[in-house]
Design a protein around this motif. Structure first.
Motif, PDB file in Angstrom:
ATOM      1  N   ARG A  69      40.232  46.097  47.316  1.00 28.94           N
ATOM      2  CA  ARG A  69      38.973  46.837  47.187  1.00 28.94           C
ATOM      3  C   ARG A  69      38.957  47.805  46.005  1.00 28.94           C
ATOM      4  N   PRO A  70      40.067  48.497  45.682  1.00 27.99           N
ATOM      5  CA  PRO A  70      40.026  49.394  44.514  1.00 27.99           C
ATOM      6  C   PRO A  70      39.640  48.671  43.229  1.00 27.99           C
ATOM      7  N   ALA A  71      40.090  47.416  43.076  1.00 31.96           N
ATOM      8  CA  ALA A  71      39.735  46.650  41.874  1.00 31.96           C
ATOM      9  C   ALA A  71      38.250  46.326  41.858  1.00 31.96           C
ATOM     10  N   VAL A  72      37.689  46.060  43.029  1.00 33.84           N
ATOM     11  CA  VAL A  72      36.247  45.812  43.126  1.00 33.84           C
ATOM     12  C   VAL A  72      35.477  47.090  42.788  1.00 33.84           C
ATOM     13  N   ASN A  73      35.922  48.190  43.349  1.00 35.68           N
ATOM     14  CA  ASN A  73      35.197  49.462  43.180  1.00 35.68           C
ATOM     15  C   ASN A  73      35.144  49.921  41.725  1.00 35.68           C
ATOM     16  N   ILE A  74      36.252  49.754  40.993  1.00 34.73           N
ATOM     17  CA  ILE A  74      36.253  50.221  39.599  1.00 34.73           C
ATOM     18  C   ILE A  74      35.551  49.241  38.668  1.00 34.73           C
ATOM     19  N   SER A  75      35.096  48.117  39.221  1.00 33.25           N
ATOM     20  CA  SER A  75      34.393  47.119  38.411  1.00 33.25           C
ATOM     21  C   SER A  75      32.881  47.179  38.597  1.00 33.25           C
ATOM     22  N   LEU A  76      32.406  48.130  39.396  1.00 34.62           N
ATOM     23  CA  LEU A  76      30.990  48.172  39.747  1.00 34.62           C
ATOM     24  C   LEU A  76      30.070  48.614  38.617  1.00 34.62           C
ATOM     25  N   SER A  77      30.663  49.068  37.505  1.00 35.66           N
ATOM     26  CA  SER A  77      29.834  49.410  36.338  1.00 35.66           C
ATOM     27  C   SER A  77      29.435  48.153  35.559  1.00 35.66           C
ATOM     28  N   PHE A  78      29.931  47.005  35.986  1.00 33.95           N
ATOM     29  CA  PHE A  78      29.586  45.725  35.367  1.00 33.95           C
ATOM     30  C   PHE A  78      28.068  45.557  35.334  1.00 33.95           C
ATOM     31  N   SER A  79      27.535  45.112  34.203  1.00 31.88           N
ATOM     32  CA  SER A  79      26.085  45.081  34.027  1.00 31.88           C
ATOM     33  C   SER A  79      25.409  43.855  34.627  1.00 31.88           C
ATOM     34  N   GLY A  80      26.181  42.799  34.882  1.00 34.58           N
ATOM     35  CA  GLY A  80      25.590  41.579  35.428  1.00 34.58           C
ATOM     36  C   GLY A  80      25.588  41.575  36.948  1.00 34.58           C
ATOM     37  N   MET A  81      25.423  40.388  37.517  1.00 35.58           N
ATOM     38  CA  MET A  81      25.416  40.232  38.966  1.00 35.58           C
ATOM     39  C   MET A  81      26.801  40.503  39.535  1.00 35.58           C
ATOM     40  N   LYS A  82      26.874  41.395  40.486  1.00 39.51           N
ATOM     41  CA  LYS A  82      28.170  41.791  41.055  1.00 39.51           C
ATOM     42  C   LYS A  82      28.371  41.092  42.408  1.00 39.51           C
ATOM     43  N   ASN A  83      28.627  39.774  42.320  1.00 39.40           N
ATOM     44  CA  ASN A  83      28.889  39.015  43.539  1.00 39.40           C
ATOM     45  C   ASN A  83      29.914  37.919  43.268  1.00 39.40           C
ATOM     46  N   SER A  84      30.325  37.231  44.325  1.00 38.41           N
ATOM     47  CA  SER A  84      31.403  36.250  44.212  1.00 38.41           C
ATOM     48  C   SER A  84      30.962  34.926  43.603  1.00 38.41           C
ATOM     49  N   LYS A  85      29.702  34.840  43.190  1.00 42.76           N
ATOM     50  CA  LYS A  85      29.222  33.629  42.519  1.00 42.76           C
ATOM     51  C   LYS A  85      29.191  33.800  41.008  1.00 42.76           C
ATOM     52  N   ASN A  86      29.444  35.022  40.553  1.00 46.63           N
ATOM     53  CA  ASN A  86      29.436  35.305  39.119  1.00 46.63           C
ATOM     54  C   ASN A  86      30.875  35.297  38.598  1.00 46.63           C
ATOM     55  N   ASN A  87      31.234  34.254  37.862  1.00 44.89           N
ATOM     56  CA  ASN A  87      32.618  34.107  37.385  1.00 44.89           C
ATOM     57  C   ASN A  87      33.049  35.235  36.456  1.00 44.89           C
ATOM     58  N   GLU A  88      32.099  35.788  35.697  1.00 44.28           N
ATOM     59  CA  GLU A  88      32.435  36.883  34.801  1.00 44.28           C
ATOM     60  C   GLU A  88      32.829  38.137  35.591  1.00 44.28           C
ATOM     61  N   PHE A  89      32.118  38.376  36.676  1.00 44.25           N
ATOM     62  CA  PHE A  89      32.450  39.531  37.516  1.00 44.25           C
ATOM     63  C   PHE A  89      33.783  39.300  38.227  1.00 44.25           C
ATOM     64  N   ILE A  90      33.996  38.092  38.714  1.00 44.04           N
ATOM     65  CA  ILE A  90      35.271  37.754  39.366  1.00 44.04           C
ATOM     66  C   ILE A  90      36.431  37.971  38.392  1.00 44.04           C
ATOM     67  N   LYS A  91      36.227  37.550  37.146  1.00 44.84           N
ATOM     68  CA  LYS A  91      37.280  37.720  36.139  1.00 44.84           C
ATOM     69  C   LYS A  91      37.575  39.190  35.899  1.00 44.84           C
ATOM     70  N   LEU A  92      36.522  40.014  35.796  1.00 44.15           N
ATOM     71  CA  LEU A  92      36.711  41.443  35.570  1.00 44.15           C
ATOM     72  C   LEU A  92      37.481  42.077  36.729  1.00 44.15           C
ATOM     73  N   VAL A  93      37.093  41.749  37.960  1.00 42.52           N
ATOM     74  CA  VAL A  93      37.790  42.296  39.119  1.00 42.52           C
ATOM     75  C   VAL A  93      39.252  41.849  39.123  1.00 42.52           C
ATOM     76  N   SER A  94      39.503  40.588  38.775  1.00 40.76           N
ATOM     77  CA  SER A  94      40.874  40.062  38.728  1.00 40.76           C
ATOM     78  C   SER A  94      41.703  40.796  37.679  1.00 40.76           C
ATOM     79  N   GLU A  95      41.105  41.058  36.517  1.00 40.34           N
ATOM     80  CA  GLU A  95      41.803  41.809  35.466  1.00 40.34           C
ATOM     81  C   GLU A  95      42.100  43.231  35.930  1.00 40.34           C
ATOM     82  N   ASN A  96      41.119  43.875  36.542  1.00 46.62           N
ATOM     83  CA  ASN A  96      41.335  45.242  37.020  1.00 46.62           C
ATOM     84  C   ASN A  96      42.368  45.292  38.140  1.00 46.62           C
ATOM     85  N   ASN A  97      42.421  44.245  38.925  1.00 50.93           N
ATOM     86  CA  ASN A  97      43.427  44.161  39.979  1.00 50.93           C
ATOM     87  C   ASN A  97      44.837  44.114  39.378  1.00 50.93           C
ATOM     88  N   VAL A  98      44.988  43.385  38.273  1.00 47.76           N
ATOM     89  CA  VAL A  98      46.277  43.345  37.568  1.00 47.76           C
ATOM     90  C   VAL A  98      46.606  44.718  37.001  1.00 47.76           C
TER      91      VAL A  98
END
Length: 239
Positions: free
Chosen positions: A169-198
């Motif tokens: 959840r912390p990786a999701v929370n710090i990614s919420l400034s993402f400008s596009g759709m913030k859901n599990s169908k948006n690959n760009e958002f998934i990638k950002l959350v995955s990067e922040n998780n790392v």
């Protein structure tokens, strides 16, 4: 040349091209019987291991990985292990660490958990790998299209997976400034959350393990973050 002959010639040339490509891969691939020894491990540096791993990933992408007979190798590892690196990765079955880096049995000390987060148990495993087993490199490897990350984005809750996803959840929370759709169908958002998780995992290693931080500061180990793309077999560094 009539149409029928043209098609036959095209098929013949295509078959020759495929055959040559396969032969080229088989020629470049090598049968490896090597198992890391203590003497060889002592000469390694984190930078050298990272270079070795990235070259291995290039072979993986080019389909010219080394051929290994693990049944012969395993007997050589009975009395001890001398890994080159510790890799923290997702337990996703599309993420085969040894194959991705083209490494052999005994080369990698692995810590696998859905979502590749770092908790107390994983930290202890990393410390064991580096302090006791002598690993020179620590890699935190997230990956694109991660189902655990998707579930965390969707805030899935059931059974013990609730506690597992809570770690993401912390990786999701710090990614919420993402400008596009913030859901599990948006690959760009998934990638950002995955990067922040790392990034969070890297920070946890350095802040929650004084042992590993000191080893890194003294040049005894190297710690890096990567993101793997299963679609292409490629790796990106995450800082």
């Amino acid at each position: 040349m009539n149409k029928k002959k043209y098609i036959l010639l095209s098929l013949l040339l295509f078959g020759l091209a495929v055959s040559c490509k396969k032969e080229n891969r088989e020629t470049q691939s090598k049968v490896s019987s090597h198992v890391m020894t203590k003497e060889q491990q002592d000469k390694l540096t984190g930078e050298a291991v990272l270079k070795d791993f990235m070259e291995g990933n290039k072979r993986f992408q080019d389909e010219i990985v080394n051929v290994r007979d693990h049944t012969k190798h395993i007997g050589k590892l009975v009395t001890g292990q001398f890994p080159k690196a510790m890799v923290v990765s997702c337990s996703d079955n599309r993420v085969s660490v040894d194959d991705i880096f083209d490494q052999g049995l005994g080369d990698i000390f692995e810590g696998r958990v859905a979502g590749n987060f770092v908790d107390e148990d994983v930290l202890g495993s990393i410390e064991f790998a580096c302090v006791v087993a002598g690993a020179r490199l620590v890699v935190v490897m997230g990956h694109q299209h991660c189902e655990a990350v998707k579930a965390a984005i969707d805030n899935v809750r059931f059974g013990n997976i609730t506690a597992t996803l809570y770690r993401l959840r912390p990786a999701v929370n710090i990614s919420l400034s993402f400008s596009g759709m913030k859901n599990s169908k948006n690959n760009e958002f998934i990638k950002l959350v995955s990067e922040n998780n790392v990034r969070i995992a890297l920070n946890d290693i350095r802040t929650k393990s004084p042992i590993l931080k000191e080893m890194e500061d003294n040049g005894k180990i190297k710690i890096v973050g990567t993101l793997y793309n299963p679609a292409h077999g490629t790796l990106e560094f995450v800082k």
